[in-house]
Design a protein around this motif. Structure first.
Motif, PDB file in Angstrom:
ATOM      1  N   ILE A 145       0.838  -1.203   0.000  1.00  0.00           N
ATOM      2  CA  ILE A 145       0.000   0.000   0.000  1.00  0.00           C
ATOM      3  C   ILE A 145       0.869   1.249   0.000  1.00  0.00           C
ATOM      4  O   ILE A 145       2.063   1.192   0.328  1.00  0.00           O
ATOM      5  CB  ILE A 145      -0.939   0.038   1.225  1.00  0.00           C
ATOM      6  N   CYS A 146       0.260   2.354  -0.361  1.00  0.00           N
ATOM      7  CA  CYS A 146       0.938   3.650  -0.356  1.00  0.00           C
ATOM      8  C   CYS A 146      -0.082   4.660   0.158  1.00  0.00           C
ATOM      9  O   CYS A 146      -1.105   4.885  -0.490  1.00  0.00           O
ATOM     10  CB  CYS A 146       1.386   3.993  -1.778  1.00  0.00           C
ATOM     11  N   SER A 147       0.192   5.214   1.351  1.00  0.00           N
ATOM     12  CA  SER A 147      -0.766   6.126   1.985  1.00  0.00           C
ATOM     13  C   SER A 147      -0.003   7.187   2.752  1.00  0.00           C
ATOM     14  O   SER A 147       0.797   6.825   3.615  1.00  0.00           O
ATOM     15  CB  SER A 147      -1.684   5.339   2.925  1.00  0.00           C
ATOM     16  N   PRO A 148      -0.212   8.469   2.475  1.00  0.00           N
ATOM     17  CA  PRO A 148      -1.008   9.066   1.398  1.00  0.00           C
ATOM     18  C   PRO A 148      -0.556   8.535   0.033  1.00  0.00           C
ATOM     19  O   PRO A 148       0.631   8.309  -0.174  1.00  0.00           O
ATOM     20  CB  PRO A 148      -0.714  10.561   1.521  1.00  0.00           C
ATOM     21  N   ASN A 149      -1.523   8.387  -0.852  1.00  0.00           N
ATOM     22  CA  ASN A 149      -1.268   7.627  -2.067  1.00  0.00           C
ATOM     23  C   ASN A 149      -0.732   8.465  -3.222  1.00  0.00           C
ATOM     24  O   ASN A 149      -1.165   9.577  -3.466  1.00  0.00           O
ATOM     25  CB  ASN A 149      -2.583   6.957  -2.506  1.00  0.00           C
ATOM     26  N   ASN A 150       0.224   7.886  -3.911  1.00  0.00           N
ATOM     27  CA  ASN A 150       0.599   8.313  -5.244  1.00  0.00           C
ATOM     28  C   ASN A 150       0.018   7.241  -6.156  1.00  0.00           C
ATOM     29  O   ASN A 150       0.384   6.077  -5.990  1.00  0.00           O
ATOM     30  CB  ASN A 150       2.120   8.367  -5.379  1.00  0.00           C
ATOM     31  N   PRO A 151      -0.908   7.527  -7.047  1.00  0.00           N
ATOM     32  CA  PRO A 151      -1.252   8.812  -7.653  1.00  0.00           C
ATOM     33  C   PRO A 151      -2.559   9.455  -7.175  1.00  0.00           C
ATOM     34  O   PRO A 151      -2.923  10.485  -7.702  1.00  0.00           O
ATOM     35  CB  PRO A 151      -1.432   8.423  -9.122  1.00  0.00           C
ATOM     36  N   THR A 152      -3.262   8.860  -6.174  1.00  0.00           N
ATOM     37  CA  THR A 152      -4.628   9.368  -5.914  1.00  0.00           C
ATOM     38  C   THR A 152      -4.706  10.412  -4.808  1.00  0.00           C
ATOM     39  O   THR A 152      -5.690  11.141  -4.705  1.00  0.00           O
ATOM     40  CB  THR A 152      -5.573   8.209  -5.502  1.00  0.00           C
ATOM     41  N   GLY A 153      -3.709  10.464  -3.920  1.00  0.00           N
ATOM     42  CA  GLY A 153      -3.772  11.359  -2.769  1.00  0.00           C
ATOM     43  C   GLY A 153      -4.614  10.827  -1.626  1.00  0.00           C
ATOM     44  O   GLY A 153      -4.719  11.459  -0.571  1.00  0.00           O
ATOM     45  N   TYR A 154      -5.226   9.663  -1.808  1.00  0.00           N
ATOM     46  CA  TYR A 154      -6.078   9.106  -0.759  1.00  0.00           C
ATOM     47  C   TYR A 154      -5.244   8.664   0.445  1.00  0.00           C
ATOM     48  O   TYR A 154      -4.137   8.137   0.296  1.00  0.00           O
ATOM     49  CB  TYR A 154      -6.872   7.904  -1.301  1.00  0.00           C
ATOM     50  N   ILE A 155      -5.802   8.897   1.658  1.00  0.00           N
ATOM     51  CA  ILE A 155      -5.166   8.422   2.899  1.00  0.00           C
ATOM     52  C   ILE A 155      -6.050   7.341   3.509  1.00  0.00           C
ATOM     53  O   ILE A 155      -7.239   7.578   3.758  1.00  0.00           O
ATOM     54  CB  ILE A 155      -4.987   9.582   3.902  1.00  0.00           C
ATOM     55  N   TYR A 156      -5.484   6.167   3.747  1.00  0.00           N
ATOM     56  CA  TYR A 156      -6.276   5.110   4.385  1.00  0.00           C
ATOM     57  C   TYR A 156      -6.634   5.526   5.809  1.00  0.00           C
ATOM     58  O   TYR A 156      -5.779   6.025   6.551  1.00  0.00           O
ATOM     59  CB  TYR A 156      -5.516   3.774   4.387  1.00  0.00           C
ATOM     60  N   THR A 157      -7.888   5.323   6.180  1.00  0.00           N
ATOM     61  CA  THR A 157      -8.345   5.644   7.540  1.00  0.00           C
ATOM     62  C   THR A 157      -7.805   4.593   8.510  1.00  0.00           C
ATOM     63  O   THR A 157      -7.430   3.481   8.093  1.00  0.00           O
ATOM     64  CB  THR A 157      -9.886   5.609   7.605  1.00  0.00           C
ATOM     65  N   PRO A 158      -7.778   4.912   9.806  1.00  0.00           N
ATOM     66  CA  PRO A 158      -7.369   3.892  10.792  1.00  0.00           C
ATOM     67  C   PRO A 158      -8.224   2.627  10.682  1.00  0.00           C
ATOM     68  O   PRO A 158      -7.704   1.519  10.856  1.00  0.00           O
ATOM     69  CB  PRO A 158      -7.589   4.607  12.135  1.00  0.00           C
ATOM     70  N   GLU A 159      -9.493   2.778  10.358  1.00  0.00           N
ATOM     71  CA  GLU A 159     -10.366   1.606  10.206  1.00  0.00           C
ATOM     72  C   GLU A 159      -9.905   0.752   9.019  1.00  0.00           C
ATOM     73  O   GLU A 159      -9.852  -0.479   9.105  1.00  0.00           O
ATOM     74  CB  GLU A 159     -11.822   2.048   9.985  1.00  0.00           C
ATOM     75  N   GLU A 160      -9.570   1.394   7.920  1.00  0.00           N
ATOM     76  CA  GLU A 160      -9.067   0.646   6.756  1.00  0.00           C
ATOM     77  C   GLU A 160      -7.737  -0.045   7.086  1.00  0.00           C
ATOM     78  O   GLU A 160      -7.495  -1.188   6.656  1.00  0.00           O
ATOM     79  CB  GLU A 160      -8.917   1.579   5.548  1.00  0.00           C
ATOM     80  N   MET A 161      -6.886   0.639   7.849  1.00  0.00           N
ATOM     81  CA  MET A 161      -5.601   0.029   8.237  1.00  0.00           C
ATOM     82  C   MET A 161      -5.844  -1.212   9.105  1.00  0.00           C
ATOM     83  O   MET A 161      -5.130  -2.224   8.966  1.00  0.00           O
ATOM     84  CB  MET A 161      -4.735   1.053   8.990  1.00  0.00           C
ATOM     85  N   GLU A 162      -6.847  -1.153   9.979  1.00  0.00           N
ATOM     86  CA  GLU A 162      -7.160  -2.310  10.822  1.00  0.00           C
ATOM     87  C   GLU A 162      -7.695  -3.473   9.979  1.00  0.00           C
ATOM     88  O   GLU A 162      -7.391  -4.634  10.250  1.00  0.00           O
ATOM     89  CB  GLU A 162      -8.191  -1.929  11.904  1.00  0.00           C
ATOM     90  N   LEU A 163      -8.462  -3.144   8.954  1.00  0.00           N
ATOM     91  CA  LEU A 163      -8.962  -4.198   8.055  1.00  0.00           C
ATOM     92  C   LEU A 163      -7.790  -4.878   7.334  1.00  0.00           C
ATOM     93  O   LEU A 163      -7.749  -6.107   7.189  1.00  0.00           O
ATOM     94  CB  LEU A 163      -9.930  -3.605   7.023  1.00  0.00           C
ATOM     95  N   LEU A 164      -6.840  -4.059   6.903  1.00  0.00           N
ATOM     96  CA  LEU A 164      -5.653  -4.617   6.239  1.00  0.00           C
ATOM     97  C   LEU A 164      -4.860  -5.485   7.207  1.00  0.00           C
ATOM     98  O   LEU A 164      -4.355  -6.551   6.848  1.00  0.00           O
ATOM     99  CB  LEU A 164      -4.768  -3.485   5.695  1.00  0.00           C
ATOM    100  N   LYS A 165      -4.746  -5.030   8.448  1.00  0.00           N
ATOM    101  CA  LYS A 165      -4.024  -5.794   9.468  1.00  0.00           C
ATOM    102  C   LYS A 165      -4.639  -7.176   9.646  1.00  0.00           C
ATOM    103  O   LYS A 165      -3.935  -8.196   9.641  1.00  0.00           O
ATOM    104  CB  LYS A 165      -4.047  -5.027  10.793  1.00  0.00           C
TER     105      LYS A 165
END
Lengths: 398, 398
Positions: B169-189
């Protein structure tokens, strides 16, 4: 826990750096350690390099061109005229040290499973780059009795298979200091043409040739599509930490392919390019003093080595390395013992066991590499230590 | 003539740089080109970095430790406390840009043929490093309609096979600028633990978060053996040309393995380490001005984009990129046309076609990436050009 990759397991640990903890322990005990183990020159980096870096007026330290600054490549190409090579800026990719040039060549020229033939003893990190690229190193042994001259071409032909894609040479050589003669270079040229192979030519030590000059592979006519030259400013200008090298080839398809690998990693180090470009304005006689110093050290160390009973060390024509054969059981054990259990006048020396420079470590069990990157006084003191150590070492042989 | 390797043929050419000749031609005609195509910040490199480099007293520019200077790693480790990570100097390998950290991770974690899942659109050079390492990138599409939020975990599970070894993953993202939320990070975990995968976390843009902060993967507890963080000073300090990054992991077996690759290439750039160490003494508020500037630019460019008929561009929470969907037939053609055939007030703009950021280029055919690395005035002028261009472009769709 996720697992490590197979190539991660296979990747060789640095044979030189494994002795570092023993050296650190010796120093903690107050023992002076003469470092003859690593090719880190003690000669000062030219002021021209450091001044150019200090006098920069950079506002934004931007990416450079992926092949390196055009102004640098133009001047570097011009400088290759001195070695008989007709190179343009578009035939050069500026790399992060010579190391990255080797990586690009392995990746762009060789498929996983392909073979590269390397005369041994050889620079140990070729093994690492080969493992990273999934490539096989096939050694051809050269011998201390001939001063590590080029092995017979028939020895190469014995191991050439359809997987063989390249021959990799280093002249002046690390670790032997041997310089291939023009006749040997012509033999290699004929071999490479006969089997349609790449000739990788590592010329990191080109300027350090004490009697006859070192011939560049780029000067071999008719080999334009086969030769890939690895260059670096590390040793030439005592600028190892700059991490600046070059991949040079007249093979257009290859340079275009290598450029794709270069673009992926964006650019080579920017500050180092400023220094390296300034270095190209140094006068032609800049190397005279450095060469004279290294030659004098070579004469000292080779003279001293061959006076020690049981020691043989052929006179190397270039670089700043010598291989010595010692009356010992095991060079790894001996080098560790020097640091752990020996001192003379409160000093000892650190050497590189030659086991790391051979594909079959057995071949290096009685040999060590000495880098003469210390001044003559220190070399003499280090040789006093070595002489004494060889008298005391419990694993001494006859 | 010896042949090029298969991976050399497969290696993708830089999708951003292929338009460069058209930009050069436009400039030769006297047309001003607004460069929104590349992530090269225009913000000045901090004086602290350049001064430290200029004020060095180096006599011999030596190799550094293969993992980077100890003094730098100690301070860098300390700085990671701010992102909730408990890191020691021995859990850091200083690399040549973030690029080399990615290469080391791919080589040390993945076998040839193994798969790494990457939400797309993604940083195009992941493809290059994957090709070099013989690794497969498996994309999971994120969509402009959701602002490029994390795709549903079920989408990841659909493509997980026994060859899957990592999620990148890349957050903040290149090329979209999107930042994964803590909730999304927990889902990835949870996903990573369930399948025992590595989580590669590219945090090049960590400081550039305009509303909510970007969570570091190193702050996910219980994931110590899975997380490999890629860091770099390139964007943080506008020091892309320094080529200095880091691989950070608490996985001991992995750091020891990565160190073998690091030792083979000897050391990271030395001068850059001096600058990067000085940067760690910058006050905490150093980023305030830079962030305020980028945030203002983001507001300008997103505001302007969404006012153009037919254009959609979600508001990115971080980095300095935005993806815009345009009413066009083909983003590659459009970007080339902007440089070749269009000008307004004697100016045009250079954009990155989004085709290069998707595994399936079709998905990016109506999208472009804009890097807001120009000041507000230039951004407004560039948006004037874009607005006009979309009226004139022959391939306009509805």
């Amino acid at each position: 826990m996720p697992s490590i990759s197979n190539r991660g397991h296979q990747m060789p640990a640095s044979p030189i750096r494994k002795l570092v903890p023993y050296a650190e322990a010796a120093k903690k005990k107050g023992t002076k350690v003469f470092h003859l183990n690593i090719g880190q020159p003690d000669i000062e980096t030219p002021a021209a390099i450091m001044d150019a870096i200090k006098n920069n007026h950079i506002k934004v330290l931007e990416y450079s061109h992926s092949a390196g600054n055009e102004s640098y490549r133009i001047k570097l190409a011009e400088s290759y005229k001195k070695i008989g090579a007709n190179i343009t800026k578009d035939e050069i990719i500026t790399t992060t040290g010579g190391s990255e040039a080797i990586q690009f060549a392995f990746l762009a020229c060789l498929n996983p499973g392909d073979e590269v033939i390397v005369p041994e003893p050889f620079y140990a990190n070729y093994n690492g780059f080969a493992t990273a690229a999934g490539v096989e190193v096939v050694p051809i042994t050269s011998y201390i009795e001939t001063g590590f001259a080029l092995p017979a071409i028939s020895e190469f032909e014995k191991v050439i298979t359809e997987k063989t894609k390249a021959i990799c040479i280093c002249s002046p050589n690390n670790p032997t200091g041997y310089i291939y003669t023009p006749e040997e270079m012509e033999l290699l040229k004929a071999l490479v043409l006969k089997y349609d192979l790449y000739l990788f030519s590592d010329e990191a030590y080109r300027e350090f040739a004490y009697e006859a000059p070192a011939m560049s592979a780029l000067a071999l006519s008719g080999l334009e599509n086969n030769v890939v030259m690895f260059d670096t400013i590390s040793k030439r200008y005592s600028a190892c930490g700059a991490r600046l090298g070059a991949l040079v080839t007249k093979n257009k398809e290859l340079i275009n392919t290598a450029m794709k690998f270069a673009q992926a990693r964006l650019s080579p180090p920017g500050l180092a390019q400023i220094g390296a470009e300034a270095a190209l304005d140094l006068p032609d006689n800049y190397f005279d003093d450095t060469k004279a110093e290294y030659k004098s050290r070579r004469d000292t160390i080779i003279g001293r080595l061959n006076k020690i009973p049981g020691v043989i060390s052929p006179n190397p024509g270039g670089a700043f390395y010598a291989i010595a054969q010692l009356p010992i059981d095991d060079s790894d054990k001996f080098c560790q013992w020097l640091l752990e259990s020996f001192s003379y006048n409160n000093a000892t020396l650190m050497l590189a066991p030659a086991t790391g420079f051979y594909s079959n470590p057995e071949l290096g069990k009685k040999q060590v590499r000495l880098a003469y990157v210390l001044n003559n006084n220190d070399i003499n003191n280090a040789m006093d230590c070595l002489e004494k150590a060889l008298q005391e070492y419990p694993g001494r042989t006859n």
